[in-house]
Structure formats: C-alpha cells, structure tokens
Design an enzyme around this catalytic site. Structure first.
Site, mmCIF file in Angstrom:
data_model
loop_
_atom_site.group_PDB
_atom_site.id
_atom_site.type_symbol
_atom_site.label_atom_id
_atom_site.label_comp_id
_atom_site.label_asym_id
_atom_site.label_seq_id
_atom_site.Cartn_x
_atom_site.Cartn_y
_atom_site.Cartn_z
ATOM 1 N N HIS A 58 0.835 -1.166 0.257
ATOM 2 C CA HIS A 58 0.364 0.018 0.143
ATOM 3 C C HIS A 58 1.070 1.693 -0.039
ATOM 4 C CE1 HIS A 58 -4.127 1.790 1.836
ATOM 5 N NE2 HIS A 58 -3.216 2.861 1.130
ATOM 6 N N HIS A 60 1.170 5.309 -2.051
ATOM 7 C CA HIS A 60 1.388 5.891 -3.083
ATOM 8 C C HIS A 60 2.512 6.514 -3.354
ATOM 9 C CE1 HIS A 60 -3.490 6.036 -1.789
ATOM 10 N NE2 HIS A 60 -2.618 5.313 -0.988
ATOM 11 N N PHE A 61 2.678 6.166 -5.036
ATOM 12 C CA PHE A 61 3.711 6.946 -5.618
ATOM 13 C C PHE A 61 3.890 8.285 -6.326
ATOM 14 C CE2 PHE A 61 7.201 3.304 -4.206
ATOM 15 C CZ PHE A 61 7.703 3.856 -3.236
ATOM 16 N N ARG A 62 2.301 8.258 -6.429
ATOM 17 C CA ARG A 62 1.434 9.486 -7.004
ATOM 18 C C ARG A 62 2.087 10.084 -8.993
ATOM 19 N NH1 ARG A 62 -1.500 10.568 -2.713
ATOM 20 N NH2 ARG A 62 -0.081 11.551 -1.202
ATOM 21 N N ASN A 92 -4.751 6.448 -7.398
ATOM 22 C CA ASN A 92 -5.492 8.013 -7.342
ATOM 23 C C ASN A 92 -4.672 8.845 -7.579
ATOM 24 O OD1 ASN A 92 -3.913 7.129 -4.800
ATOM 25 N ND2 ASN A 92 -4.852 8.063 -3.745
ATOM 26 N N LYS A 141 -8.922 -1.732 -6.665
ATOM 27 C CA LYS A 141 -8.736 -0.867 -5.392
ATOM 28 C C LYS A 141 -9.792 -0.342 -5.087
ATOM 29 C CE LYS A 141 -7.655 1.143 -1.411
ATOM 30 N NZ LYS A 141 -6.281 2.008 -0.823
ATOM 31 N N HIS A 172 -10.692 0.561 0.460
ATOM 32 C CA HIS A 172 -10.568 1.842 1.837
ATOM 33 C C HIS A 172 -12.046 1.616 2.047
ATOM 34 C CE1 HIS A 172 -9.356 5.558 3.209
ATOM 35 N NE2 HIS A 172 -10.471 6.192 3.988
ATOM 36 N N ASP A 266 0.558 2.727 3.734
ATOM 37 C CA ASP A 266 0.276 3.965 3.347
ATOM 38 C C ASP A 266 0.886 5.297 3.051
ATOM 39 O OD1 ASP A 266 -1.707 5.215 1.799
ATOM 40 O OD2 ASP A 266 -3.585 5.134 3.611
ATOM 41 N N HIS A 270 2.812 13.851 1.002
ATOM 42 C CA HIS A 270 2.470 15.573 0.708
ATOM 43 C C HIS A 270 4.098 16.499 1.217
ATOM 44 C CE1 HIS A 270 -1.357 14.325 0.026
ATOM 45 N NE2 HIS A 270 -1.553 13.719 0.584
HETATM 46 O O1 DOR Z 1 -4.662 9.232 4.563
HETATM 47 C C1 DOR Z 1 -4.368 9.398 3.076
HETATM 48 N N1 DOR Z 1 -3.507 9.857 1.762
HETATM 49 N N2 DOR Z 1 -5.464 8.507 3.227
HETATM 50 C C2 DOR Z 1 -5.981 8.014 1.883
HETATM 51 O O2 DOR Z 1 -6.984 7.235 1.749
HETATM 52 C C3 DOR Z 1 -5.477 7.839 0.983
HETATM 53 C C4 DOR Z 1 -3.816 9.031 0.485
HETATM 54 C C5 DOR Z 1 -2.939 9.838 -0.154
HETATM 55 O O3 DOR Z 1 -3.457 9.514 -1.643
HETATM 56 O O4 DOR Z 1 -2.527 10.460 0.265
HETATM 57 ZN ZN ZN Z 2 -3.827 4.876 0.446
#
Ligand code: DOR
Ligand code: ZN
Length: 438
Positions: A58, A60-62, A92, A141, A172, A266, A270
């Site tokens: 899990h 998020h490499f953006r 996402n 997902k 989620h 997770d 940011h």
């Molecule tokens: O805190 C979170 N950030 N929860 C999520 O479900 C998504 C993630 C994000 O992609 O920033």
């Molecule tokens: Zn996540």
C-alpha cells in the site's frame, strides 16, 4: 551468471536465529549454507539480522500527475533505504489508473523504480470492462470513503458489480462502510483486502464477519494516536484519522491474536508546505516502517516471526506474488540486513522521499536497515543508494488456491478469536505468540 556470497548473516530458521551464509546466483537465493562457498563477490554482513525485504502492499508513489510529492524513483529510493524491496502502488494518481491504457502508461513510468513494483487498479464504478481486461494487477481498489483524488464509489450496487467483475478487491472502507462491505462480501462469498483498519470497532466487525476480509494495519495507527493530531492539526491529518489509545491497543491485540494479516505503510507523501497550507491527508511511511517494527520488537511488542509474517510472507501469499516473501532457496533475493544495535533518531531532512517531514520526527529508534538487496542487486548500503532498476511483480492468476488458503486461514483466525473469547471469559490474558530470543 553472477554469484554473490552474503557471508555471516543471522537469519531466522525454524523459530531460531542461526548464522548462515547466503549464496546468490544472479537474482535468486541459490543456497543457504553453513559452509563458505566461493563466489564472484563476497559481502561480509558481520552477523547482521537478515530478513526478507518488506513487501509494502500500500503506497502512493504519485505518478503520474502529482510528482511534486513523489515519483517512482524518489519513492523507490525511500523504500530501498527503509528495507522495502517491493511495493504495490495505489491508483489515485492524476489521472487515476482506471483504464488498461493508463495502467500501461504507469507501467512505463515505474520502470525507473529500484524496488519491485506492482499496481492496484482504480475504479469509478463505471469501468467494469476495463477491470475485466486489466492484466497482472494486485487488486481493484475501491474507495468507499472520500480521500486524496476523486475515486470514490458510494453506490453499493456499483460496489457489488465491481466485486463480481474483479479477481480481487482492496477496500478503503471505514466504520459504517466497512460494515456494509463485510455484509456484502459475506453474501457474495468474496474475500477482500481491508486496507488500514484503524479502530477497535472495526476489529470487532471483522471478528464477527461470516466472510472475514484480510486485514492491513498501518505503522502510523500502531505507533501514533489522536494526541499527535491535536498537537499538529495540519500535519496530523490522515485518512483514516488517528484514533484513541484504546483503538491503538485493539490493533496491537489484533496482531497478537492473528486477526491482522499485513502491515502496509499507506505511504502517502505530501510536501510539508502542502500539508501546512491546505487540507492534505497522509504521511510518508516507507522509510520508517521497519525501524519502528524492529524497535518495537526489541521492546517485546511484537516477535520477529510475526513482524516477518506481516511484512513479507503474508503480503506475498495474499496477493499471490510469484517467488517472493521468503528467505529460502529458489526464492528471489529480496533481502534486508538490519543492524539491531544501531540507535538513531528519525530525521526527515535525510529522507529520500520528496516528503521530507515525518510524524515520527525525532523519535529514537533501535534497529535500522544497513543493506538492501533487490533481485540480488545491492540497491542500498550504509545510507547510499545504488540506482539499479527493479522489475514488475508477477501476480499469479487468481484461482482456487487462494480460496482454499483463505478458508484455512479463516478457520485459524476464527479459532484464535474463540480462544480469545474463552480466555477473556476466564479473566485471563490472551496467550501471545512465542517470541524468538534475540
Ligand atoms: O491519508 C491518506 N492519504 N489516506 C488515503 O486514503 C489516501 C492517501 C493519499 O493518497 O494521500
Ligand atoms: Zn492509501
């Protein structure tokens, strides 16, 4: 063929820590031996603890679209330095990964990764044909609650159609949505992956489920509580929110009694300035997960066996990842060597992630990765990254195997839960899994 000998490793074998030499041939573990074997290259690991690299299901490499926060190179360097050798990226992004074409574009972007990578596919509820044609994905997902991005499906009719169309789903789903998803999955006889379970109430729902989901917990829900958010109202925002102490305790208890299957970071990077100026949910996590766990292990909060199960063996089994998740002959040489004596504070200014802040800033942890090997290549050593590209993970096609294993696992965790219920009735604490002396 290239051979490498990792000399003097301390590894866990049949519940005991033993000294072994690990002989690699190209990307594979060829022998685990008590004898020294001649090799092209010899690296003396001087009794460091060697365990399978973490498979983080899990992150998020953006990429694409949000690369000011992270990209596959920065994220994977961060992962390697944290002892994470494989990651599964979330959909996402911008645009979200909801079509086969977008998935193939993301595949290309991920080629710069220095840890192995796989993908969760996205859904807006209306892409069933794309879901059916997507190849080599870890899961679909489904976001049942709003978070970063606009992938949110709240119509349960749609959720049901996705669950029917997809080979495997990761959800989620928080609180009430989790309850509804559990009921639906029980009715459909489907087992899903419940991402970032964070509260005592959710654990209760899972225990009572007819068809139990696989359960992931995050390091931040294990090691932080809502007091961090109170003290840091902007930086402390994460979905699901940080919870009360009693919830945190329920997660640790759930690890002990076999309800939790994986630890997923997770990793949701940011920039600090984004966190401080606008509502942004998420924490960086790949660089601190294993140090937090190794430190916790040395304070007897978790056994080494359990930590390995949750960070490598179970992720490989649940997502049916070929040839990974075990330190054994024939498996891929994805390994991390940890110095259990190394004690240092978390310093986010030194992170490889573009997200150079951490909710664990200043926390003193004992047990840090010193060497990380991915497919037999040394990609991290003593604080330095070696940019050697990794590979896409191979997910075995879903068939009966996981359903059968699922049933066995379910029986085992039902048994653990009933033992727990019985011991609570007797007023006795639950027996914990036996630790490994270090
Ligand atoms: O805190 C979170 N950030 N929860 C999520 O479900 C998504 C993630 C994000 O992609 O920033
Ligand atoms: Zn996540």
């Amino acid at each position: 063929m290239k051979s490498t000998l990792l000399k003097n490793c301390r590894i866990l074998q049949e519940g005991k820590l033993v000294r072994r030499h690990i002989y690699l041939e190209d990307s594979k573990i060829a022998y685990i031996s008590e004898e020294i074997i001649a090799a092209d290259e010899v690296i003396d690991l001087k009794e460091l603890l060697v365990i399978p690299g973490m498979i983080d299901c899990h992150v998020h490499f953006r990429e694409p679209g949000l690369t000011q926060k992270e990209d596959f190179l920065s994220g994977s360097m961060a992962a390697a330095s944290g002892g994470v050798t494989s990651i599964i990226d979330m959909p996402n992004t911008l645009p979200p990964t909801t079509t086969v074409q977008l998935l193939d574009e993301k595949r290309k972007l991920a080629e710069k990764s220095i840890v192995n990578y796989g993908f969760h596919f996205g859904t807006d509820g209306d892409n069933l044909e794309e879901i059916k044609s997507a190849k080599n994905i870890a899961s679909v997902k489904i976001y049942l609650n709003a978070t970063t991005g606009n992938l949110c499906v709240t119509d349960f009719g749609k959720v049901e159609r996705i669950m029917q169309a997809a080979p495997f789903c990761a959800l989620h789903a928080e609180e009430q949505s989790l309850q509804e998803a559990i009921s639906m999955a029980s009715r459909l006889n489907k087992r899903f992956y419940a991402a970032h379970i964070s509260s005592a109430a959710e654990i209760q729902m899972i225990k009572k489920a007819k068809k139990r989901p696989f359960v992931e917990v995050t390091p931040h829900h294990l090691f932080l509580d809502e007091s961090y958010l109170q003290g840091n109202p902007m930086l402390g925002k994460v979905k699901p929110l940080l919870k009360a102490k009693k919830d945190q305790e329920a997660l640790w208890q759930a690890i002990k009694n076999g309800i939790v299957d994986t630890i997923g970071t997770d990793h949701a990077p940011h920039l600090a300035e984004e966190k401080l100026s606008q509502e942004s949910f998420g924490f960086p996590g790949v660089e601190t997960a294993l140090p937090l766990l190794m430190d916790a292990m040395q304070r007897d909060l978790i056994t080494l066996e359990k930590a390995i199960e949750l960070t490598s063996a179970n992720p490989a089994r649940i997502f049916q990842i070929s040839n990974k998740g075990k330190l054994a002959e024939g498996y891929d040489a994805d390994l991390v060597a940890i110095d259990l004596e190394m004690e240092k504070e978390v310093k986010a200014s030194g992170f490889f992630s573009k997200s150079r802040w951490s909710p664990f800033e200043g926390k003193l942890l004992k047990g840090w990765p010193v060497y990380t090997f991915v497919n037999g290549n040394l990609v991290f050593s003593h604080g330095k990254i070696h940019d050697i590209k990794a590979k896409e993970l191979l997910f075995e096609p879903r068939q009966k195997k996981i359903a059968q294993e699922g049933a066995a696992q379910e029986a085992a965790s039902q048994e653990a839960a009933s033992q727990e219920a019985a011991s609570q009735e007797n007023g006795k604490p639950v027996e914990q899994d036996k630790g490994v002396a270090l």
